[in-house]
Motif scaffolding. Structure first.
Motif, PDB file in Angstrom:
ATOM      1  N   SER A 107       0.843  -1.198   0.000  1.00 42.60           N
ATOM      2  CA  SER A 107       0.000   0.000   0.000  1.00 42.60           C
ATOM      3  C   SER A 107       0.881   1.252   0.000  1.00 42.60           C
ATOM      4  CB  SER A 107      -0.944  -0.003   1.200  1.00 42.60           C
ATOM      5  OG  SER A 107      -0.215   0.250   2.384  1.00 42.60           O
ATOM      6  N   LYS A 108       2.145   1.083   0.410  1.00 38.14           N
ATOM      7  CA  LYS A 108       3.082   2.221   0.391  1.00 38.14           C
ATOM      8  C   LYS A 108       3.916   2.254  -0.892  1.00 38.14           C
ATOM      9  CE  LYS A 108       3.210   2.642   5.343  1.00 38.14           C
ATOM     10  NZ  LYS A 108       3.733   2.100   6.577  1.00 38.14           N
ATOM     11  N   VAL A 109       3.781   1.224  -1.711  1.00 40.49           N
ATOM     12  CA  VAL A 109       4.548   1.169  -2.958  1.00 40.49           C
ATOM     13  C   VAL A 109       3.589   0.845  -4.118  1.00 40.49           C
ATOM     14  CG1 VAL A 109       6.620   0.197  -4.049  1.00 40.49           C
ATOM     15  CG2 VAL A 109       6.477   0.268  -1.567  1.00 40.49           C
ATOM     16  N   PRO A 110       2.572   1.687  -4.300  1.00 41.59           N
ATOM     17  CA  PRO A 110       1.573   1.353  -5.328  1.00 41.59           C
ATOM     18  C   PRO A 110       2.146   1.343  -6.752  1.00 41.59           C
ATOM     19  CG  PRO A 110       1.222   3.580  -4.450  1.00 41.59           C
ATOM     20  CD  PRO A 110       2.250   2.935  -3.567  1.00 41.59           C
ATOM     21  N   ASN A 111       3.276   2.031  -6.946  1.00 45.95           N
ATOM     22  CA  ASN A 111       3.837   2.081  -8.306  1.00 45.95           C
ATOM     23  C   ASN A 111       4.394   0.733  -8.774  1.00 45.95           C
ATOM     24  OD1 ASN A 111       3.180   4.746  -8.721  1.00 45.95           O
ATOM     25  ND2 ASN A 111       5.128   5.516  -7.899  1.00 45.95           N
ATOM     26  N   ILE A 112       4.352  -0.268  -7.929  1.00 44.56           N
ATOM     27  CA  ILE A 112       4.778  -1.602  -8.365  1.00 44.56           C
ATOM     28  C   ILE A 112       3.944  -2.031  -9.574  1.00 44.56           C
ATOM     29  CG2 ILE A 112       3.244  -2.855  -6.762  1.00 44.56           C
ATOM     30  CD1 ILE A 112       6.807  -3.974  -7.701  1.00 44.56           C
ATOM     31  N   LYS A 113       2.768  -1.442  -9.706  1.00 41.53           N
ATOM     32  CA  LYS A 113       1.904  -1.775 -10.850  1.00 41.53           C
ATOM     33  C   LYS A 113       2.579  -1.449 -12.186  1.00 41.53           C
ATOM     34  CE  LYS A 113      -0.479   2.713 -11.270  1.00 41.53           C
ATOM     35  NZ  LYS A 113       0.570   3.516 -10.654  1.00 41.53           N
ATOM     36  N   ASN A 114       3.606  -0.590 -12.156  1.00 42.59           N
ATOM     37  CA  ASN A 114       4.277  -0.211 -13.406  1.00 42.59           C
ATOM     38  C   ASN A 114       5.226  -1.291 -13.930  1.00 42.59           C
ATOM     39  OD1 ASN A 114       2.982   2.223 -13.317  1.00 42.59           O
ATOM     40  ND2 ASN A 114       4.668   3.296 -12.287  1.00 42.59           N
ATOM     41  N   ILE A 115       5.537  -2.254 -13.064  1.00 42.31           N
ATOM     42  CA  ILE A 115       6.492  -3.292 -13.491  1.00 42.31           C
ATOM     43  C   ILE A 115       5.811  -4.295 -14.425  1.00 42.31           C
ATOM     44  CG2 ILE A 115       7.866  -5.267 -12.654  1.00 42.31           C
ATOM     45  CD1 ILE A 115       9.285  -2.677 -12.087  1.00 42.31           C
ATOM     46  N   ASP A 116       6.525  -4.602 -15.495  1.00 40.95           N
ATOM     47  CA  ASP A 116       6.060  -5.616 -16.442  1.00 40.95           C
ATOM     48  C   ASP A 116       5.881  -6.943 -15.683  1.00 40.95           C
ATOM     49  OD1 ASP A 116       6.088  -7.713 -18.346  1.00 40.95           O
ATOM     50  OD2 ASP A 116       7.166  -6.451 -19.768  1.00 40.95           O
ATOM     51  N   PRO A 117       4.719  -7.579 -15.798  1.00 41.49           N
ATOM     52  CA  PRO A 117       4.492  -8.830 -15.036  1.00 41.49           C
ATOM     53  C   PRO A 117       5.528  -9.922 -15.318  1.00 41.49           C
ATOM     54  CG  PRO A 117       2.481  -8.124 -16.179  1.00 41.49           C
ATOM     55  CD  PRO A 117       3.558  -7.152 -16.568  1.00 41.49           C
ATOM     56  N   ARG A 118       6.269  -9.792 -16.409  1.00 41.20           N
ATOM     57  CA  ARG A 118       7.329 -10.791 -16.656  1.00 41.20           C
ATOM     58  C   ARG A 118       8.447 -10.700 -15.621  1.00 41.20           C
ATOM     59  NH1 ARG A 118       9.202  -9.747 -22.570  1.00 41.20           N
ATOM     60  NH2 ARG A 118       8.834  -7.627 -21.836  1.00 41.20           N
ATOM     61  N   TYR A 119       8.483  -9.584 -14.893  1.00 37.99           N
ATOM     62  CA  TYR A 119       9.548  -9.397 -13.904  1.00 37.99           C
ATOM     63  C   TYR A 119       9.044  -9.470 -12.466  1.00 37.99           C
ATOM     64  CZ  TYR A 119      12.472  -8.216 -17.827  1.00 37.99           C
ATOM     65  OH  TYR A 119      13.177  -8.286 -19.003  1.00 37.99           O
ATOM     66  N   THR A 120       7.799  -9.896 -12.282  1.00 41.30           N
ATOM     67  CA  THR A 120       7.326 -10.097 -10.905  1.00 41.30           C
ATOM     68  C   THR A 120       7.021 -11.587 -10.697  1.00 41.30           C
ATOM     69  OG1 THR A 120       5.031  -9.682 -11.544  1.00 41.30           O
ATOM     70  CG2 THR A 120       6.282  -7.787 -10.717  1.00 41.30           C
ATOM     71  N   HIS A 121       6.891 -11.962  -9.432  1.00 43.77           N
ATOM     72  CA  HIS A 121       6.565 -13.353  -9.057  1.00 43.77           C
ATOM     73  C   HIS A 121       7.531 -14.346  -9.682  1.00 43.77           C
ATOM     74  CE1 HIS A 121       2.834 -11.015  -8.541  1.00 43.77           C
ATOM     75  NE2 HIS A 121       2.712 -11.750  -7.459  1.00 43.77           N
ATOM     76  N   ARG A 122       8.768 -13.951  -9.770  1.00 41.68           N
ATOM     77  CA  ARG A 122       9.763 -14.866 -10.320  1.00 41.68           C
ATOM     78  C   ARG A 122      10.235 -15.813  -9.216  1.00 41.68           C
ATOM     79  NH1 ARG A 122      11.718 -13.199 -15.579  1.00 41.68           N
ATOM     80  NH2 ARG A 122      13.349 -14.720 -15.216  1.00 41.68           N
ATOM     81  N   PRO A 123      10.962 -16.870  -9.585  1.00 37.82           N
ATOM     82  CA  PRO A 123      11.286 -17.897  -8.573  1.00 37.82           C
ATOM     83  C   PRO A 123      11.990 -17.364  -7.320  1.00 37.82           C
ATOM     84  CG  PRO A 123      11.818 -18.664 -10.778  1.00 37.82           C
ATOM     85  CD  PRO A 123      11.391 -17.238 -10.927  1.00 37.82           C
ATOM     86  N   HIS A 124      12.723 -16.258  -7.435  1.00 40.76           N
ATOM     87  CA  HIS A 124      13.441 -15.777  -6.240  1.00 40.76           C
ATOM     88  C   HIS A 124      12.498 -15.114  -5.229  1.00 40.76           C
ATOM     89  CE1 HIS A 124      13.637 -12.391  -9.148  1.00 40.76           C
ATOM     90  NE2 HIS A 124      13.425 -11.645  -8.087  1.00 40.76           N
ATOM     91  N   ASP A 125      11.322 -14.661  -5.681  1.00 36.67           N
ATOM     92  CA  ASP A 125      10.347 -14.031  -4.765  1.00 36.67           C
ATOM     93  C   ASP A 125       8.961 -14.365  -5.303  1.00 36.67           C
ATOM     94  OD1 ASP A 125       9.011 -12.459  -2.955  1.00 36.67           O
ATOM     95  OD2 ASP A 125       9.792 -10.535  -3.677  1.00 36.67           O
ATOM     96  N   PRO A 126       8.587 -15.658  -5.176  1.00 35.22           N
ATOM     97  CA  PRO A 126       7.392 -16.137  -5.890  1.00 35.22           C
ATOM     98  C   PRO A 126       6.101 -15.430  -5.500  1.00 35.22           C
ATOM     99  CG  PRO A 126       8.367 -17.884  -4.522  1.00 35.22           C
ATOM    100  CD  PRO A 126       9.298 -16.715  -4.469  1.00 35.22           C
ATOM    101  N   GLN A 127       6.010 -14.989  -4.243  1.00 38.85           N
ATOM    102  CA  GLN A 127       4.784 -14.285  -3.828  1.00 38.85           C
ATOM    103  C   GLN A 127       4.908 -12.774  -4.017  1.00 38.85           C
ATOM    104  OE1 GLN A 127       2.431 -16.377  -2.919  1.00 38.85           O
ATOM    105  NE2 GLN A 127       3.873 -18.086  -2.912  1.00 38.85           N
ATOM    106  N   GLN A 128       6.040 -12.334  -4.507  1.00 41.20           N
ATOM    107  CA  GLN A 128       6.311 -10.888  -4.650  1.00 41.20           C
ATOM    108  C   GLN A 128       6.025 -10.170  -3.333  1.00 41.20           C
ATOM    109  OE1 GLN A 128       7.684 -10.272  -7.651  1.00 41.20           O
ATOM    110  NE2 GLN A 128       8.406  -8.362  -6.793  1.00 41.20           N
TER     111      GLN A 128
END
Ligand code: N2P
Length: 350
Positions: A107-128
């Protein structure tokens, strides 16, 4: 190296008054705030740090490191506490496993929405839960084509006796051992005493050919003409290409490292709110575009990419064409120590 935003401190201090029993502050920002940032060298533009301080009044102390392993050692020593660190994917995995990161309050980092989904929930941080992608990139071959006319497409092509004393490589044991492992047909995470014994003779041939080991600015030796080819971070190769088209970038045919570097908050951070404010700030497209301008790695911010020029997007080191064979690294636990020792010993034997 420290790049404290002294102006930020001065402004906040100037509007604070000494009151009975301590400091009180007329600003709605409260007492002096600071952010202790521990990040790779040549990766965080001063303009971004200054912009953050201007916007928030939070002074930034920027300390640099040159490898994940150096960062980890300092973090674990506890000699200094940091609010934001910048680990690569495999180091994120290790830090999460050891409970050393603090979950981000999105809720304090809403701009995470700007990241391309190909770079989120990757194996190193699966739950982001813990990380904000900073930049991605590769580690590949750069060739001064004025000096080297052969086609240099793989690690074995680089490490040839005829190039002795003409090579620069990043000073990073994990990367170097991965080159030898994939050359022998193994995966970059297949680090065991047996595989290290197999790569040793190869590295004993390769490393004495290297003139410069430099993780901070490997482009410099190429620009100065001290060396003619090398294996470097893609952003460094992109800067070389921008400087002079004679510098070609190739992803090694045997396979190359796709790194995903992140911002993360250590579990013991003293200023987690400042850390999240910084995360949110760098995710703004206009800010992220400044990072790409100075350090042209692969920007994972989809909205920022829309602001990049065709020339930036066509730089073959920043945005490699085709479907190259790239692999992220995983956590190899204690084997990292053996890698370090192997490379250090071979370098020392000269
Ligand atoms: C920045 C180095 C890139 C980091 N100077 C590689 N993970």
């Amino acid at each position: 190296m420290q790049a404290t935003g002294m102006r930020g401190i001065a402004i906040v201090a100037a509007i604070c008054l000494v009151a009975v029993g301590g400091w009180s502050c007329t600003s709605n920002r409260g007492p002096k705030q600071e952010l202790n940032l521990f990040a790779w060298s040549e990766y965080v533009p001063q303009s971004v740090i200054d912009g953050f301080t201007r916007r928030t009044g939070i002074a930034v102390n920027y300390e640099t490191f040159s490898s994940n392993e150096e960062m980890l050692a300092k973090l674990i020593s506890g000699a200094q506490r940091y609010d934001v660190i910048q680990p690569s994917e495999y180091t994120v995995a290790a830090l999460i496993k050891e409970g050393r990161l603090r979950a981000v309050d999105w809720s304090k980092v809403p701009n995470i929405k700007n990241i391309d989904p190909r770079y989120t929930h990757r194996p190193h941080d699966p739950q982001q839960q813990y990380t904000v992608p900073w930049m991605a990139g590769s580690v590949g071959i750069v060739v001064n084509t004025d000096k080297v006319t052969d086609d240099v497409r793989g690690y074995r092509d680089v490490f040839q006796p005829k190039y002795a004393g003409r090579i620069v490589v990043v000073d990073d044991p994990r990367e170097i051992v991965a080159w030898a492992l994939v050359t022998l047909g193994k995966g970059p995470d297949e680090v065991t005493p047996a595989t290290l014994a197999q790569v040793k003779p190869l590295l004993q041939q390769w490393l004495p050919l290297v003139k410069v080991f430099d993780s901070d600015s490997p482009k410099t030796a190429l620009l100065n003409g001290d060396v003619d080819l090398g294996i470097v971070w893609s952003g460094e190769a992109a800067l070389l290409y921008n400087q002079d088209r004679k510098f070609a970038y190739h992803l090694p045919v045997e396979g190359a490292h796709l790194f995903v570097d992140n911002l993360a908050i250590p579990a013991d951070a003293a200023n987690p709110d400042a850390a999240m404010a910084f995360m949110n700030y760098i995710l703004e497209p206009e800010v992220s575009r400044l990072i790409s301008a100075d350090f042209p790695y692969t920007n994972p911010n989809r909205e920022a990419r829309k602001l990049l020029s065709p020339a930036e997007l066509q730089n073959p080191a920043s945005y490699p064409p085709g479907d190259p064979k790239l692999e992220t690294f995983g956590d190899i636990g204690g084997a990292a120590v053996q890698i370090d020792k192997l490379v250090t010993d071979i370098k020392a034997a000269g």
